[in-house]
Design a protein around this motif. Structure first.
Motif, PDB file in Angstrom:
ATOM      1  N   SER A 197     -22.499  50.302  14.977  1.00 48.67           N
ATOM      2  CA  SER A 197     -20.753  49.209  15.324  1.00 48.67           C
ATOM      3  C   SER A 197     -19.560  50.181  14.806  1.00 48.67           C
ATOM      4  N   ASP A 198     -18.300  49.719  15.036  1.00 48.05           N
ATOM      5  CA  ASP A 198     -17.508  50.137  14.642  1.00 48.05           C
ATOM      6  C   ASP A 198     -16.907  49.780  13.271  1.00 48.05           C
ATOM      7  N   ARG A 199     -17.344  48.876  12.064  1.00 44.09           N
ATOM      8  CA  ARG A 199     -17.750  48.695  10.936  1.00 44.09           C
ATOM      9  C   ARG A 199     -18.751  48.751  10.006  1.00 44.09           C
ATOM     10  N   ASN A 200     -20.361  48.954  10.856  1.00 43.78           N
ATOM     11  CA  ASN A 200     -21.693  48.797  10.718  1.00 43.78           C
ATOM     12  C   ASN A 200     -22.332  50.039  10.854  1.00 43.78           C
ATOM     13  N   ASP A 201     -22.967  50.887   9.932  1.00 39.81           N
ATOM     14  CA  ASP A 201     -23.944  51.197   9.714  1.00 39.81           C
ATOM     15  C   ASP A 201     -24.827  50.916   9.595  1.00 39.81           C
ATOM     16  N   ILE A 202     -26.104  51.442   9.872  1.00 38.71           N
ATOM     17  CA  ILE A 202     -27.100  50.849   9.563  1.00 38.71           C
ATOM     18  C   ILE A 202     -28.691  51.817  10.068  1.00 38.71           C
ATOM     19  N   SER A 203     -29.629  51.868   8.755  1.00 45.57           N
ATOM     20  CA  SER A 203     -31.094  52.743   9.241  1.00 45.57           C
ATOM     21  C   SER A 203     -31.767  52.619   8.851  1.00 45.57           C
ATOM     22  N   VAL A 204     -33.117  52.215   9.108  1.00 44.90           N
ATOM     23  CA  VAL A 204     -34.327  52.399   8.262  1.00 44.90           C
ATOM     24  C   VAL A 204     -35.459  53.307   9.009  1.00 44.90           C
ATOM     25  N   TRP A 205     -36.667  53.568   8.210  1.00 49.15           N
ATOM     26  CA  TRP A 205     -37.383  54.268   8.235  1.00 49.15           C
ATOM     27  C   TRP A 205     -38.534  53.589   7.812  1.00 49.15           C
ATOM     28  N   ALA A 206     -39.722  54.504   8.235  1.00 42.07           N
ATOM     29  CA  ALA A 206     -41.139  54.189   7.798  1.00 42.07           C
ATOM     30  C   ALA A 206     -41.830  54.814   7.735  1.00 42.07           C
ATOM     31  N   ARG A 207     -42.853  55.726   6.766  1.00 43.26           N
ATOM     32  CA  ARG A 207     -44.094  56.487   7.126  1.00 43.26           C
ATOM     33  C   ARG A 207     -45.334  56.568   6.370  1.00 43.26           C
ATOM     34  N   VAL A 208     -46.543  56.760   7.654  1.00 42.78           N
ATOM     35  CA  VAL A 208     -47.882  56.755   6.442  1.00 42.78           C
ATOM     36  C   VAL A 208     -48.447  58.384   6.544  1.00 42.78           C
ATOM     37  N   GLY A 209     -48.777  59.082   5.803  1.00 41.82           N
ATOM     38  CA  GLY A 209     -49.663  60.197   5.542  1.00 41.82           C
ATOM     39  C   GLY A 209     -50.687  60.134   5.171  1.00 41.82           C
TER      40      GLY A 209
END
Length: 445
Positions: free
Chosen positions: A378-390
Motif C-alpha cells: 500500500s502507500d505506507r506498507n510493504d510486507i512479503s513472506v516466503w517459504a521453501r522446501v528442498g
C-alpha cells in the motif's frame, strides 16, 4: 584448471535459489510483486471507457473480462492471442496486455508492448507502465524520467504523480540504521549495527553509498568485536553500468567491480571478498580468510515466466576453491489461490577439498526446491513472506526447509521502519540450522 571450470559450469547448470545453502546470510526472497509501488493486483482497478467499449469485440472480450476480474495471467495469454488476430490494431487491448504482463513479473514482453504504444493516445499511460517496470528492476533513475515524460504529456494520467513520488523516494538522500542478530546451531552468533548513507547525483548519473559497521562475533572458543567501513559507487548512465564496492574490515581491504554487458539481464562481478565473514564461521573469521571471486548472474522475464541463474567461483586464500550455482524459475502458470506465487529450482555447491573451518562439500551438495511467496503493498506498507522446501539430490544433501518475512512501514513521508526475519534448516548432511532477525529505520531528506 579445466576441471575447475567444468565444476563451475556444472554448478551453473544445476543451480537454484535456496537461501539455506548459501555461505552468506540469505537475502529475503523477492516478493511476487516488486516493492515501492501500490500492489497492482489488489484492489482491481476498473477499466476505462476505451477498454469497456472494446469488450464488444468478440476477439478481445475474453481477455478483458479476465483483466477486469484481476486474473492477469489469463488476461495476458488471451490478450496476446487476440493481438495476433483481429485485435492487432487495438491500442486499448495492447495496454491491457502490457499491464497484465508487467503485473505478473514478465517485464521483457511488457516493455515491448508498452513501447509499441508510444506515439498513440496511450503514450502517457504506457510511460507510467515503463516507469513502474524500471522501478521494480531497481532503476529509479530511469523510472523518474518515464514518469516525468508521462506527466508532461498528460498531467492527469492515472498513477503518474503517485508513481513519480515512489521513484523520488528511492532517489532522495537517505540515512539508515539497522540492527541484526544471526545465530546457528554451531554456537556461533553475530550481532551487527549498521549506519548507512545514500546519495544520488542531481543528474542521476551516479549513486554513492557509505556504511559503518560494528559487529560482535561470539563462539565458545572465539570472540571478537570488529569495525568496518564500506563504500560503493554505481554509474547507471555509463556504458556497462559499472558498480565499484570497497570495504575495510579488520585492517583488511576488500573490493569488487560489477558490470552489466546486457543491461538489466546479465551482470558480471570480480574482486576480493571477506571469506571469513561470508562463511559465517568463527574459525574462518579467526584465520582472516579472504577469497578472489568471479561470478555471473543473469535474469530473463519472458512470456513463459521468469528465469534467474547465478554462478560464482571462489579462490580462497587457504588454497581451496569453492564453486556455487543456482537457478530459479517462476512459471507464467500460477493457478494457486490468494495470489500465492510458486517457483522452483536447483542449487549446487562443490569444493576442491573439504575444510572443517567452513562449508566445503565434496562430493557436491545438490538440492532441488519448491517455494511459495506472497506480498502486500500500500502507500505506507510493504510486507512479503516466503517459504521453501528442498530435496537432496546428492549424498551430502538432505531435505531442507526455510522461510522468511519482511515488513516496512512509512511512518511519515520521510521516516520508515521495518523488520526482517528468516530461518534455515538445511542438513549438509549433518544437521545445520541458522536464523536471523533484524530491525531498521530509514530517514529521507
Amino acid at each position: 584448471m579445466s576441471r575447475n571450470w567444468r565444476a563451475l559450469i556444472v554448478a551453473l547448470a544445476l543451480g537454484p535459489g535456496v537461501a539455506a545453502a548459501q555461505p552468506a546470510a540469505p537475502d529475503l526472497e523477492p516478493p511476487a510483486a516488486p516493492a515501492g509501488v501500490l500492489d497492482p493486483r489488489a484492489p482491481v482497478k476498473p477499466m476505462d471507457q476505451a477498454l469497456q467499449e472494446l469488450k464488444s469485440d468478440r476477439s478481445a472480450a475474453p481477455a478483458l473480462e479476465a483483466y477486469e476480474a484481476g486474473d492477469y495471467y489469463k488476461a495476458a495469454r488471451l490478450g496476446r492471442e487476440a493481438l495476433r488476430g483481429e485485435g492487432a490494431g487495438s491500442a486499448a487491448l495492447r495496454y491491457a496486455v502490457a499491464n497484465s504482463l508487467a503485473w505478473t513479473g514478465r517485464y521483457d514482453p511488457a516493455l515491448e508492448d508498452y513501447r509499441a504504444l508510444l506515439g498513440t493516445d496511450y503514450e502517457a499511460r504506457a510511460r507510467v507502465g515503463i516507469g513502474n517496470v524500471m522501478l521494480w528492476q531497481g532503476r529509479p533513475d530511469a523510472a523518474e524520467r518515464e514518469f516525468r515524460a508521462a506527466l508532461e504529456r498528460d498531467a492527469a494520467v492515472e498513477d503518474g504523480a503517485k508513481s513519480l513520488e515512489a521513484a523520488a523516494r528511492e532517489l532522495r538522500p537517505a540515512l539508515g540504521l539497522r540492527f541484526a542478530h544471526t545465530a546457528d546451531n554451531q554456537n556461533f552468533t553475530r550481532d551487527e549495527t549498521w549506519l548507512t548513507w545514500r546519495r544520488w547525483s542531481a543528474d542521476r548519473a551516479w549513486r554513492l553509498e557509505l556504511a559503518l559497521l560494528q559487529d560482535d562475533n561470539r563462539a565458545p572458543s572465539f570472540s571478537a568485536n570488529r569495525e568496518a567501513l564500506q563504500g560503493s559507487a554505481w554509474f547507471p548512465a555509463a556504458p556497462l553500468a559499472p558498480r565499484v564496492e570497497a570495504a575495510l574490515y579488520d585492517d583488511q581491504l576488500f573490493g569488487t567491480v560489477q558490470v552489466e554487458p546486457w543491461r538489466e539481464h546479465v551482470r558480471v562481478r570480480a574482486g576480493r571478498v571477506n571469506w571469513g565473514r561470508l562463511a559465517f564461521s568463527a574459525a574462518a573469521l579467526a584465520d582472516r580468510l579472504s577469497a578472489n571471486v568471479l561470478g555471473v548472474a543473469a535474469e530473463a522475464r519472458g512470456v513463459l515466466g521468469a528465469f534467474r541463474v547465478r554462478a560464482d567461483g571462489y579462490d580462497i586464500s587457504d588454497g581451496n576453491r569453492v564453486y556455487e550455482g543456482e537457478a530459479q524459475v517462476t512459471p507464467a502458470w500460477q493457478p494457486l489461490p490468494w495470489r500465492l506465487e510458486w517457483y522452483g529450482g536447483l542449487f549446487a555447491r562443490r569444493a576442491e577439498h573439504e575444510d572443517a573451518r567452513y562449508w566445503s562439500p565434496k562430493p557436491a551438495y545438490e538440492l532441488a526446491f519448491l517455494g511459495l511467496r506472497r506480498a502486500w503493498y500500500s502507500d505506507r506498507n510493504d510486507i512479503s513472506v516466503w517459504a521453501r522446501v528442498g530435496a537432496g539430490l546428492s549424498e551430502t544433501a538432505k531435505a531442507s526447509y526455510s522461510a522468511g518475512v519482511s515488513a516496512r512501514r512509512w511512518l511519515t513521508r520521510e521516516l520508515a521502519c521495518g523488520l526482517e526475519a528468516w530461518f534455515v534448516d538445511a542438513p549438509r548432511p549433518t544437521p545445520y540450522r541458522m536464523q536471523q532477525a533484524s530491525a531498521f529505520v530509514q530517514l529521507l531528506w
